[in-house]
Design a protein around this motif. Structure first.
Motif, PDB file in Angstrom:
ATOM      1  N   ASP A  65       0.832  -1.206   0.000  1.00 25.86           N
ATOM      2  CA  ASP A  65       0.000   0.000   0.000  1.00 25.86           C
ATOM      3  C   ASP A  65       0.867   1.256   0.000  1.00 25.86           C
ATOM      4  OD1 ASP A  65      -2.424  -1.315  -0.038  1.00 25.86           O
ATOM      5  OD2 ASP A  65      -2.663  -1.275   2.145  1.00 25.86           O
ATOM      6  N   LEU A  66       1.967   1.200   0.719  1.00 22.68           N
ATOM      7  CA  LEU A  66       2.865   2.355   0.772  1.00 22.68           C
ATOM      8  C   LEU A  66       3.428   2.645  -0.627  1.00 22.68           C
ATOM      9  CD1 LEU A  66       4.085   4.451   2.642  1.00 22.68           C
ATOM     10  CD2 LEU A  66       5.951   2.867   3.092  1.00 22.68           C
ATOM     11  N   ALA A  67       3.783   1.596  -1.356  1.00 23.94           N
ATOM     12  CA  ALA A  67       4.268   1.783  -2.730  1.00 23.94           C
ATOM     13  C   ALA A  67       3.165   2.356  -3.615  1.00 23.94           C
ATOM     14  CB  ALA A  67       4.775   0.451  -3.290  1.00 23.94           C
ATOM     15  N   ALA A  68       1.930   1.892  -3.429  1.00 19.75           N
ATOM     16  CA  ALA A  68       0.800   2.419  -4.205  1.00 19.75           C
ATOM     17  C   ALA A  68       0.561   3.889  -3.871  1.00 19.75           C
ATOM     18  CB  ALA A  68      -0.455   1.598  -3.928  1.00 19.75           C
ATOM     19  N   LEU A  69       0.679   4.245  -2.606  1.00 16.93           N
ATOM     20  CA  LEU A  69       0.484   5.637  -2.208  1.00 16.93           C
ATOM     21  C   LEU A  69       1.611   6.519  -2.746  1.00 16.93           C
ATOM     22  CD1 LEU A  69      -1.587   7.307  -0.704  1.00 16.93           C
ATOM     23  CD2 LEU A  69      -0.312   6.925   1.393  1.00 16.93           C
ATOM     24  N   ASP A  70       2.826   5.993  -2.777  1.00 18.25           N
ATOM     25  CA  ASP A  70       3.948   6.722  -3.393  1.00 18.25           C
ATOM     26  C   ASP A  70       3.639   7.026  -4.859  1.00 18.25           C
ATOM     27  OD1 ASP A  70       5.454   6.708  -1.065  1.00 18.25           O
ATOM     28  OD2 ASP A  70       6.765   5.068  -1.708  1.00 18.25           O
ATOM     29  N   ARG A  71       3.104   6.045  -5.568  1.00 18.31           N
ATOM     30  CA  ARG A  71       2.758   6.261  -6.979  1.00 18.31           C
ATOM     31  C   ARG A  71       1.646   7.284  -7.108  1.00 18.31           C
ATOM     32  NH1 ARG A  71       3.588   0.769  -6.902  1.00 18.31           N
ATOM     33  NH2 ARG A  71       1.350   0.301  -6.785  1.00 18.31           N
ATOM     34  N   TYR A  72       0.647   7.206  -6.231  1.00 17.65           N
ATOM     35  CA  TYR A  72      -0.472   8.146  -6.286  1.00 17.65           C
ATOM     36  C   TYR A  72       0.003   9.575  -6.018  1.00 17.65           C
ATOM     37  CZ  TYR A  72      -4.561  10.764  -4.802  1.00 17.65           C
ATOM     38  OH  TYR A  72      -5.510  11.739  -4.656  1.00 17.65           O
ATOM     39  N   GLU A  73       0.845   9.767  -5.018  1.00 17.36           N
ATOM     40  CA  GLU A  73       1.312  11.110  -4.667  1.00 17.36           C
ATOM     41  C   GLU A  73       2.289  11.645  -5.714  1.00 17.36           C
ATOM     42  OE1 GLU A  73      -0.103  12.876  -2.628  1.00 17.36           O
ATOM     43  OE2 GLU A  73      -1.002  11.558  -1.153  1.00 17.36           O
ATOM     44  N   GLY A  74       3.000  10.782  -6.379  1.00 14.30           N
ATOM     45  CA  GLY A  74       3.890  11.188  -7.460  1.00 14.30           C
ATOM     46  C   GLY A  74       5.108  11.954  -6.960  1.00 14.30           C
ATOM     47  N   ALA A  75       5.794  12.577  -7.908  1.00 16.46           N
ATOM     48  CA  ALA A  75       7.037  13.297  -7.613  1.00 16.46           C
ATOM     49  C   ALA A  75       6.793  14.610  -6.894  1.00 16.46           C
ATOM     50  CB  ALA A  75       7.803  13.550  -8.912  1.00 16.46           C
ATOM     51  N   ALA A  76       5.537  15.035  -6.794  1.00 12.32           N
ATOM     52  CA  ALA A  76       5.237  16.325  -6.172  1.00 12.32           C
ATOM     53  C   ALA A  76       5.301  16.276  -4.640  1.00 12.32           C
ATOM     54  CB  ALA A  76       3.862  16.816  -6.603  1.00 12.32           C
ATOM     55  N   TYR A  77       5.385  15.083  -4.071  1.00 15.43           N
ATOM     56  CA  TYR A  77       5.407  14.934  -2.617  1.00 15.43           C
ATOM     57  C   TYR A  77       6.622  14.127  -2.187  1.00 15.43           C
ATOM     58  CZ  TYR A  77       0.664  16.735  -2.267  1.00 15.43           C
ATOM     59  OH  TYR A  77      -0.440  17.540  -2.319  1.00 15.43           O
ATOM     60  N   VAL A  78       7.111  14.447  -1.004  1.00 18.38           N
ATOM     61  CA  VAL A  78       8.197  13.704  -0.382  1.00 18.38           C
ATOM     62  C   VAL A  78       7.696  13.221   0.978  1.00 18.38           C
ATOM     63  CG1 VAL A  78       9.230  15.759   0.662  1.00 18.38           C
ATOM     64  CG2 VAL A  78      10.647  13.764   0.231  1.00 18.38           C
ATOM     65  N   LYS A  79       8.183  12.056   1.414  1.00 20.87           N
ATOM     66  CA  LYS A  79       7.794  11.510   2.722  1.00 20.87           C
ATOM     67  C   LYS A  79       8.803  11.949   3.775  1.00 20.87           C
ATOM     68  CE  LYS A  79       7.888   7.204   1.719  1.00 20.87           C
ATOM     69  NZ  LYS A  79       7.843   6.360   0.567  1.00 20.87           N
ATOM     70  N   ILE A  80       8.270  12.381   4.912  1.00 19.81           N
ATOM     71  CA  ILE A  80       9.101  12.639   6.084  1.00 19.81           C
ATOM     72  C   ILE A  80       8.497  11.870   7.244  1.00 19.81           C
ATOM     73  CG2 ILE A  80       9.865  14.908   5.257  1.00 19.81           C
ATOM     74  CD1 ILE A  80       7.896  16.169   7.278  1.00 19.81           C
ATOM     75  N   THR A  81       9.266  11.651   8.277  1.00 21.40           N
ATOM     76  CA  THR A  81       8.765  10.991   9.484  1.00 21.40           C
ATOM     77  C   THR A  81       8.645  12.040  10.581  1.00 21.40           C
ATOM     78  OG1 THR A  81       9.871   8.952   8.845  1.00 21.40           O
ATOM     79  CG2 THR A  81       9.189   9.135  11.137  1.00 21.40           C
ATOM     80  N   GLN A  82       7.479  12.077  11.219  1.00 22.62           N
ATOM     81  CA  GLN A  82       7.204  13.064  12.263  1.00 22.62           C
ATOM     82  C   GLN A  82       6.477  12.400  13.433  1.00 22.62           C
ATOM     83  OE1 GLN A  82       7.768  16.707  12.174  1.00 22.62           O
ATOM     84  NE2 GLN A  82       9.246  15.765  10.782  1.00 22.62           N
TER      85      GLN A  82
END
Length: 156
Positions: A65-82
């Motif tokens: 699911d995380l890989a699918a969400l990465d594809r959905y968000e595309g290059a316009a978003y970056v993941k951070i941990t908070q």
């Protein structure tokens, strides 16, 4: 499984079910030190603001699911941990997608923010926070009703 804090369109359980088949909704959560904002293309992001707290939901995702969400968000978003504060629970570390300046996904659909407002109401985010989202959607929320002074001395 990775926890993910959602504050925009990913708060919608129906939409997430179509993107991430095994996603499990944990519940409402807050991210202190951040506020929701719009990128130039109209999509939601978070920006640092020491005096604010972003509200949303926490998802438990499978790695697929995380890989699918990465594809959905595309290059316009970056993941951070908070660190995220769960409603009625202890703080947890979660992934948060933050918009990258200058990298857009195209224009946001006309009803994008109004759908986020509807979901925010549905999941029970605070009325003040829903008003913040409504302002981002271009709405003008009604001011809070004023209280009238009690003039009957027998009540006091």
């Amino acid at each position: 499984m990775p926890l993910t804090f959602a504050y925009g369109s990913n708060m919608d359980a129906q939409a997430m079910a179509s993107r991430c088949k095994a996603a499990r909704l944990i519940g409402r959560a807050r991210l202190p030190g951040h506020r929701v904002a719009l990128m130039p293309d109209g999509f939601a992001t978070l920006v640092r603001d020491k005096g604010a707290t972003a509200q949303g939901v926490l998802w438990d995702l499978s790695f697929g699911d995380l890989a699918a969400l990465d594809r959905y968000e595309g290059a316009a978003y970056v993941k951070i941990t908070q660190p995220v504060l769960r409603d009625g629970g202890s703080p947890v570390r979660a992934l948060v997608y933050i918009g990258k300046p200058g990298l857009g996904l195209g224009r946001a659909p006309a009803d994008y923010m109004s759908r986020i407002v509807a979901v925010a109401r549905e999941i029970g985010l605070t009325p003040d926070y829903v008003d913040i989202l409504r302002r981002l959607a271009g709405e003008t929320p009604e001011p809070a009703p004023r209280f009238r002074a009690i003039k009957n001395p027998q009540i006091l």
